[in-house]
Design a protein around this motif. Structure first.
Motif, PDB file in Angstrom:
ATOM      1  N   THR A   1      47.550  24.691  27.769  1.00  0.00           N
ATOM      2  CA  THR A   1      48.978  24.937  27.928  1.00  0.00           C
ATOM      3  C   THR A   1      49.691  23.603  27.784  1.00  0.00           C
ATOM      4  O   THR A   1      49.215  22.585  28.255  1.00  0.00           O
ATOM      5  N   ARG A   2      50.834  23.617  27.106  1.00  0.00           N
ATOM      6  CA  ARG A   2      51.507  22.353  26.779  1.00  0.00           C
ATOM      7  C   ARG A   2      52.631  22.011  27.732  1.00  0.00           C
ATOM      8  O   ARG A   2      53.126  20.891  27.728  1.00  0.00           O
ATOM      9  N   ASP A   3      53.072  22.975  28.526  1.00  0.00           N
ATOM     10  CA  ASP A   3      54.128  22.664  29.486  1.00  0.00           C
ATOM     11  C   ASP A   3      54.028  23.658  30.651  1.00  0.00           C
ATOM     12  O   ASP A   3      53.269  24.620  30.579  1.00  0.00           O
ATOM     13  N   PRO A   4      54.779  23.384  31.729  1.00  0.00           N
ATOM     14  CA  PRO A   4      54.653  24.250  32.912  1.00  0.00           C
ATOM     15  C   PRO A   4      55.000  25.708  32.630  1.00  0.00           C
ATOM     16  O   PRO A   4      54.400  26.611  33.221  1.00  0.00           O
TER      17      PRO A   4
ATOM     18  N   THR B   1      51.956  27.462  31.467  1.00  0.00           N
ATOM     19  CA  THR B   1      51.022  27.716  32.581  1.00  0.00           C
ATOM     20  C   THR B   1      51.502  28.895  33.413  1.00  0.00           C
ATOM     21  O   THR B   1      50.710  29.768  33.793  1.00  0.00           O
TER      22      THR B   1
ATOM     23  N   ASP C   1      43.393  18.437  40.024  1.00  0.00           N
ATOM     24  CA  ASP C   1      43.924  17.242  40.684  1.00  0.00           C
ATOM     25  C   ASP C   1      45.360  17.462  41.154  1.00  0.00           C
ATOM     26  O   ASP C   1      46.028  18.401  40.723  1.00  0.00           O
ATOM     27  N   LEU C   2      45.827  16.543  41.966  1.00  0.00           N
ATOM     28  CA  LEU C   2      47.225  16.549  42.389  1.00  0.00           C
ATOM     29  C   LEU C   2      48.095  16.475  41.123  1.00  0.00           C
ATOM     30  O   LEU C   2      47.877  15.625  40.266  1.00  0.00           O
ATOM     31  N   GLY C   3      49.044  17.399  40.997  1.00  0.00           N
ATOM     32  CA  GLY C   3      49.907  17.407  39.820  1.00  0.00           C
ATOM     33  C   GLY C   3      49.322  18.128  38.615  1.00  0.00           C
ATOM     34  O   GLY C   3      49.905  18.116  37.533  1.00  0.00           O
ATOM     35  N   ALA C   4      48.186  18.792  38.791  1.00  0.00           N
ATOM     36  CA  ALA C   4      47.575  19.502  37.658  1.00  0.00           C
ATOM     37  C   ALA C   4      48.400  20.730  37.276  1.00  0.00           C
ATOM     38  O   ALA C   4      48.488  21.093  36.099  1.00  0.00           O
ATOM     39  N   GLY C   5      48.983  21.381  38.281  1.00  0.00           N
ATOM     40  CA  GLY C   5      49.768  22.576  37.992  1.00  0.00           C
ATOM     41  C   GLY C   5      49.351  23.794  38.810  1.00  0.00           C
ATOM     42  O   GLY C   5      49.678  24.922  38.437  1.00  0.00           O
TER      43      GLY C   5
ATOM     44  N   GLN D   1      52.449  25.445  39.969  1.00  0.00           N
ATOM     45  CA  GLN D   1      53.084  26.108  38.817  1.00  0.00           C
ATOM     46  C   GLN D   1      52.378  27.429  38.523  1.00  0.00           C
ATOM     47  O   GLN D   1      53.019  28.445  38.236  1.00  0.00           O
TER      48      GLN D   1
ATOM     49  N   GLU E   1      45.113  26.866  46.907  1.00  0.00           N
ATOM     50  CA  GLU E   1      45.095  25.546  46.263  1.00  0.00           C
ATOM     51  C   GLU E   1      44.124  24.646  47.026  1.00  0.00           C
ATOM     52  O   GLU E   1      44.049  24.721  48.238  1.00  0.00           O
TER      53      GLU E   1
ATOM     54  N   GLY F   1      50.115  14.913  34.517  1.00  0.00           N
ATOM     55  CA  GLY F   1      51.198  14.219  33.809  1.00  0.00           C
ATOM     56  C   GLY F   1      51.668  15.015  32.607  1.00  0.00           C
ATOM     57  O   GLY F   1      51.880  16.222  32.695  1.00  0.00           O
TER      58      GLY F   1
HETATM   59  P1  ADP Z   1      49.615  20.851  41.920  1.00  0.00           P
HETATM   60  O1  ADP Z   1      50.048  22.037  42.736  1.00  0.00           O
HETATM   61  O2  ADP Z   1      48.349  21.104  41.146  1.00  0.00           O
HETATM   62  O3  ADP Z   1      49.536  19.577  42.696  1.00  0.00           O
HETATM   63  P2  ADP Z   1      52.202  21.199  40.650  1.00  0.00           P
HETATM   64  O4  ADP Z   1      52.137  22.563  40.069  1.00  0.00           O
HETATM   65  O5  ADP Z   1      52.946  21.030  41.929  1.00  0.00           O
HETATM   66  O6  ADP Z   1      50.709  20.610  40.787  1.00  0.00           O
HETATM   67  O7  ADP Z   1      52.837  20.181  39.615  1.00  0.00           O
HETATM   68  C1  ADP Z   1      52.483  20.114  38.257  1.00  0.00           C
HETATM   69  C2  ADP Z   1      53.432  19.155  37.577  1.00  0.00           C
HETATM   70  O8  ADP Z   1      53.017  18.910  36.243  1.00  0.00           O
HETATM   71  C3  ADP Z   1      54.849  19.702  37.520  1.00  0.00           C
HETATM   72  O9  ADP Z   1      55.752  18.638  37.712  1.00  0.00           O
HETATM   73  C4  ADP Z   1      54.948  20.246  36.092  1.00  0.00           C
HETATM   74  O10 ADP Z   1      56.270  20.203  35.601  1.00  0.00           O
HETATM   75  C5  ADP Z   1      54.065  19.259  35.342  1.00  0.00           C
HETATM   76  N1  ADP Z   1      53.422  19.806  34.131  1.00  0.00           N
HETATM   77  C6  ADP Z   1      53.448  19.226  32.899  1.00  0.00           C
HETATM   78  N2  ADP Z   1      52.769  19.941  32.000  1.00  0.00           N
HETATM   79  C7  ADP Z   1      52.261  21.026  32.661  1.00  0.00           C
HETATM   80  C8  ADP Z   1      51.453  22.145  32.260  1.00  0.00           C
HETATM   81  N3  ADP Z   1      51.001  22.310  31.015  1.00  0.00           N
HETATM   82  N4  ADP Z   1      51.142  23.042  33.218  1.00  0.00           N
HETATM   83  C9  ADP Z   1      51.568  22.896  34.484  1.00  0.00           C
HETATM   84  N5  ADP Z   1      52.326  21.858  34.924  1.00  0.00           N
HETATM   85  C10 ADP Z   1      52.675  20.925  34.017  1.00  0.00           C
END
Ligand code: ADP
Ligand code: MG
Length: 163
Positions: free
Chosen positions: A2-5, A8, A30-34, A37, A101, A123
């Motif tokens: 997936t290329r953006d949130p 996802t 990882d932290l910030g993986a999505g 989302q 999570e 990222g």
């Molecule tokens: P986690 O719960 O795993 O710590 P989050 O869902 O809170 O992560 O945050 C994911 C971050 O990554 C968001 O800021 C989102 O905008 C960004 N992002 C960038 N690309 C993607 C992608 N392909 N899928 C999901 N999130 C993405």
């Protein structure tokens, strides 16, 4: 990948069509993986209109949709004992879907009968999302993946599915 949130979230919403009462889904990445989302998208797939936020300061948040959604975040928990003592096992979870999570923090305390969703990348990287049924009863989720017959609306994502 997936290329953006939004992609996802769309993937998660498609998977939610397979949801049944009592399902348990582990979100690993990882932290910030999505993971959050993914939870947001899964919730919209269940028809939840409330905004799903990261439940970092509560153990479990409950939302109402086609099925109740129980959203758990173990990020701040030291170990399984703390999580279980904190009420992760709740009778009402049998009526809904539980998304966890940081489920790997529960290790063996996490029931093997579950769906694993592994999100790799952070990222701006594209995310590689692997859907892995821990039991045959969860194979129905694989039928919701883009590119399969069950995928009626042709979501714009491709996903690696492992059994
Ligand atoms: P986690 O719960 O795993 O710590 P989050 O869902 O809170 O992560 O945050 C994911 C971050 O990554 C968001 O800021 C989102 O905008 C960004 N992002 C960038 N690309 C993607 C992608 N392909 N899928 C999901 N999130 C993405
Ligand atoms: Mg999160």
């Amino acid at each position: 990948m997936t290329r953006d949130p939004a992609e996802t979230r769309a993937l998660a919403a498609a998977l939610a069509r397979a949801a049944r009462p009592g399902d348990l889904i582990s979100l690993v990445g990882d932290l910030g993986a999505g993971k959050t989302q993914f939870a947001k998208g899964f919730g919209s797939g269940l028809g939840i209109t409330d905004t799903i936020v990261s439940p970092s300061f509560v153990l479990m948040a409950e939302y109402r949709g086609r099925l109740p959604l129980f959203h758990v975040d173990l990020y701040r928990l030291a170990d399984a004992a703390e999580a279980l003592a904190g009420g992760l096992i709740d009778d009402r979870q049998a009526e809904g879907v539980t998304l966890v999570e940081w489920a790997e923090r529960l290790a063996d305390a996490m029931p093997a009968e579950r769906l694993d969703v592994v999100i790799e990348g952070t990222g701006d990287d594209p995310r590689r999302i692997t859907i892995r049924p821990g039991h045959a009863s969860y194979a129905r989720y694989l039928e919701m993946l883009p590119g399969t017959d069950a995928d009626a609306d042709g979501a714009p994502t491709t996903v690696e599915a492992e059994r």
